[in-house]
Scaffold this active site. Structure first.
Site, PDB file in Angstrom:
ATOM      1  N   CYS A 111     -15.354  -9.491   3.355  1.00  0.00           N
ATOM      2  CA  CYS A 111     -14.859  -9.859   4.687  1.00  0.00           C
ATOM      3  C   CYS A 111     -15.974  -9.992   5.723  1.00  0.00           C
ATOM      4  CB  CYS A 111     -13.820  -8.856   5.155  1.00  0.00           C
ATOM      5  SG  CYS A 111     -12.527  -8.587   3.934  1.00  0.00           S
ATOM      6  N   HIS A 237     -13.019  -9.057  12.489  1.00  0.00           N
ATOM      7  CA  HIS A 237     -12.341  -9.344  11.226  1.00  0.00           C
ATOM      8  C   HIS A 237     -10.869  -8.960  11.371  1.00  0.00           C
ATOM      9  CE1 HIS A 237     -11.161  -9.664   7.194  1.00  0.00           C
ATOM     10  NE2 HIS A 237     -11.101  -8.371   6.969  1.00  0.00           N
ATOM     11  N   ASN A 267      -4.821 -11.219   6.435  1.00  0.00           N
ATOM     12  CA  ASN A 267      -6.245 -11.011   6.144  1.00  0.00           C
ATOM     13  C   ASN A 267      -6.717 -12.073   5.147  1.00  0.00           C
ATOM     14  OD1 ASN A 267      -8.740 -10.118   5.279  1.00  0.00           O
ATOM     15  ND2 ASN A 267      -8.097  -7.986   5.006  1.00  0.00           N
TER      16      ASN A 267
HETATM   17  O1  UT7 Z   1     -10.467  -6.653   4.815  1.00  0.00           O
HETATM   18  C1  UT7 Z   1     -10.599  -5.285   4.626  1.00  0.00           C
HETATM   19  C2  UT7 Z   1      -9.563  -4.804   3.809  1.00  0.00           C
HETATM   20  N1  UT7 Z   1      -8.529  -3.949   4.110  1.00  0.00           N
HETATM   21  C3  UT7 Z   1      -8.228  -3.214   5.179  1.00  0.00           C
HETATM   22  O2  UT7 Z   1      -8.865  -3.223   6.182  1.00  0.00           O
HETATM   23  C4  UT7 Z   1      -7.048  -2.345   5.070  1.00  0.00           C
HETATM   24  C5  UT7 Z   1      -7.174  -1.110   5.900  1.00  0.00           C
HETATM   25  N2  UT7 Z   1      -5.977  -0.290   5.753  1.00  0.00           N
HETATM   26  C6  UT7 Z   1      -4.793  -0.614   6.299  1.00  0.00           C
HETATM   27  O3  UT7 Z   1      -4.655  -1.642   6.937  1.00  0.00           O
HETATM   28  C7  UT7 Z   1      -3.658   0.350   6.147  1.00  0.00           C
HETATM   29  O4  UT7 Z   1      -4.139   1.552   5.567  1.00  0.00           O
HETATM   30  C8  UT7 Z   1      -2.484  -0.205   5.273  1.00  0.00           C
HETATM   31  C9  UT7 Z   1      -1.781  -1.319   6.032  1.00  0.00           C
HETATM   32  C10 UT7 Z   1      -2.991  -0.693   3.949  1.00  0.00           C
HETATM   33  C11 UT7 Z   1      -1.460   0.905   5.055  1.00  0.00           C
HETATM   34  O5  UT7 Z   1      -0.941   1.343   6.298  1.00  0.00           O
HETATM   35  P1  UT7 Z   1      -0.797   2.905   6.599  1.00  0.00           P
HETATM   36  O6  UT7 Z   1      -0.213   3.041   7.942  1.00  0.00           O
HETATM   37  O7  UT7 Z   1      -2.133   3.521   6.325  1.00  0.00           O
HETATM   38  O8  UT7 Z   1       0.294   3.337   5.549  1.00  0.00           O
HETATM   39  P2  UT7 Z   1       0.185   4.477   4.460  1.00  0.00           P
HETATM   40  O9  UT7 Z   1      -0.709   4.026   3.359  1.00  0.00           O
HETATM   41  O10 UT7 Z   1      -0.110   5.775   5.148  1.00  0.00           O
HETATM   42  O11 UT7 Z   1       1.646   4.546   3.906  1.00  0.00           O
HETATM   43  C12 UT7 Z   1       2.703   5.154   4.647  1.00  0.00           C
HETATM   44  C13 UT7 Z   1       3.954   5.033   3.839  1.00  0.00           C
HETATM   45  C14 UT7 Z   1       3.803   5.450   2.374  1.00  0.00           C
HETATM   46  O12 UT7 Z   1       5.014   6.054   1.969  1.00  0.00           O
HETATM   47  P3  UT7 Z   1       5.115   7.638   1.825  1.00  0.00           P
HETATM   48  O13 UT7 Z   1       4.088   8.014   0.791  1.00  0.00           O
HETATM   49  O14 UT7 Z   1       4.798   8.177   3.187  1.00  0.00           O
HETATM   50  O15 UT7 Z   1       6.516   7.847   1.385  1.00  0.00           O
HETATM   51  C15 UT7 Z   1       3.661   4.147   1.644  1.00  0.00           C
HETATM   52  O16 UT7 Z   1       4.118   4.193   0.324  1.00  0.00           O
HETATM   53  O17 UT7 Z   1       4.353   3.670   3.818  1.00  0.00           O
HETATM   54  C16 UT7 Z   1       4.562   3.251   2.459  1.00  0.00           C
HETATM   55  N3  UT7 Z   1       4.244   1.859   2.348  1.00  0.00           N
HETATM   56  C17 UT7 Z   1       5.116   0.890   2.617  1.00  0.00           C
HETATM   57  N4  UT7 Z   1       6.388   0.934   3.007  1.00  0.00           N
HETATM   58  C18 UT7 Z   1       7.024  -0.242   3.213  1.00  0.00           C
HETATM   59  C19 UT7 Z   1       3.042   1.307   2.016  1.00  0.00           C
HETATM   60  N5  UT7 Z   1       3.142  -0.033   2.040  1.00  0.00           N
HETATM   61  C20 UT7 Z   1       4.428  -0.306   2.417  1.00  0.00           C
HETATM   62  C21 UT7 Z   1       5.130  -1.502   2.621  1.00  0.00           C
HETATM   63  N6  UT7 Z   1       6.416  -1.426   3.030  1.00  0.00           N
HETATM   64  N7  UT7 Z   1       4.556  -2.716   2.452  1.00  0.00           N
END
Ligand code: UT7
Length: 312
Positions: A111, A237, A267
């Site tokens: 990225c 980004h 992204n």
């Molecule tokens: O280009 C560079 C690449 N990437 C990035 O910059 C990504 C950086 N990270 C992020 O943007 C975020 O960490 C994510 C968007 C990937 C995840 O968001 P988050 O607020 O950190 O969510 P989380 O991983 O803490 O998940 C919270 C909950 C989990 O459930 P439990 O374990 O609390 O029951 C996940 O399983 O949300 C759940 N979850 C979802 N629920 C509905 C994760 N993805 C989804 C989804 N829909 N798509």
């Protein structure tokens, strides 16, 4: 001598996936996706190859710059999702555009790749190795996305952005410098095996982004002698609206200074920054003398920033 942006272009493939489409594919909802990422839609290249998008963006940038294939004496393509392992996508693009026998190579910095590619081109121009460089960032990330993994599949889209960089004898302005870095020991947080699928530790990448974007901004601006309030636009980004807003809050920037496309395109890895730049350019929002700060992070984990003064 200076190196300035002579033209920009972009390509967004025609097919669009909405959050409602994802809610039919995996256990997710529009509310979760918008609340956690800010993303509403993303374009996907169902029928286009990566090189098709790169070609369309490059042609648009060359037209915008008013240059012909014979003017281009260097091609740098940023991509982590080439159609083939080798030869370089830059060579395929050279062939498509019927360019002369010139310097062609790909940069793999994920990225942060556009900022890296610009650095390579600008320094080659400044040291006399080229006069007009075609810099393209083109990504078909959806070819590597696991559409059963709700934590990653909702994030990514496809697209390409391009810029023609030109050197001339004027003093000052144009590309003012960059800061580039990487932390290979964090590389497992975001990776893809050959022929495999994208794997990401979202939390780890999120924390990394919020830490290194200010570091890159401050190291770059420290070296050029500018302050962030001098900048007309910050083009970050586009991984997650929450990351973008964290940077905005840290520097108390007004919302209109921080460019956001993640809501519409998701992204697209290294293509995000040049696509956002082209949108500003085509909308007539850039005036000579405007300072533009680009800042990115991604797989590597890489990070970096670049500063431009707009203007012919
Ligand atoms: O280009 C560079 C690449 N990437 C990035 O910059 C990504 C950086 N990270 C992020 O943007 C975020 O960490 C994510 C968007 C990937 C995840 O968001 P988050 O607020 O950190 O969510 P989380 O991983 O803490 O998940 C919270 C909950 C989990 O459930 P439990 O374990 O609390 O029951 C996940 O399983 O949300 C759940 N979850 C979802 N629920 C509905 C994760 N993805 C989804 C989804 N829909 N798509």
């Amino acid at each position: 001598m200076r190196v300035y942006v002579a033209g920009t272009g972009r390509c967004l493939p025609p097919d669009v996936l909405t959050n409602a489409d994802f809610a039919r594919m995996v256990d997710t909802s529009d509310e979760w996706i918008v609340g956690h990422t800010g993303i509403r839609t993303r374009h996907i290249a169902r029928t286009m190859k990566n090189v098709d998008m790169a070609e369309a963006a490059a042609r648009a940038a060359m037209e915008n710059a008013g240059c012909t294939p014979a003017d281009i004496d260097m091609v740098v393509v940023s991509t982590v999702t080439p159609d083939r392992m080798y030869p370089a996508l830059a060579c395929d693009l050279q062939n498509r555009l019927d360019l002369p026998d010139v310097f062609c190579m790909d940069v793999s910095a994920a990225c942060s790749g556009f900022i890296y590619a610009v650095d390579v081109a600008a320094r080659r121009i400044l040291t006399g190795g080229a006069r007009t460089a075609l810099v393209v960032a083109s990504e078909k990330l959806t070819a590597t996305v696991d559409y059963t993994d709700r934590t990653t599949c909702i994030l990514f889209g496809d697209g390409a952005g391009a810029a023609v960089l030109r050197g001339d004898e004027k003093e000052g302005g144009g590309w003012l410098g960059s800061f580039l870095a990487a932390r290979g020991d964090d590389g497992a947080a975001l990776h893809c095996m050959p022929g495999g699928q994208l794997k990401m530790e979202g939390h780890e990448v999120f924390r990394f982004a919020v830490r290194v974007m200010p570091e890159a901004i401050e190291k770059l601006l420290g070296s050029t002698g500018h302050v962030i309030s001098d900048c007309k636009f910050v083009i970050p980004h586009q991984a997650n609206l929450r990351i973008i807003r964290a940077v905005q809050r840290r520097y108390a920037l007004p919302e209109e200074k921080v460019v956001v496309t993640v809501d519409r395109y998701g992204n697209m890895s290294s293509a995000c920054i040049p696509i956002a730049l082209d949108e500003l350019n085509q909308a007539g929002r850039l005036e000579p003398g405007d300072l533009l700060l680009m800042v990115g992070f991604g797989a590597g984990l890489t990070y970096g920033a670049a500063l431009f003064e707009w203007g012919e």
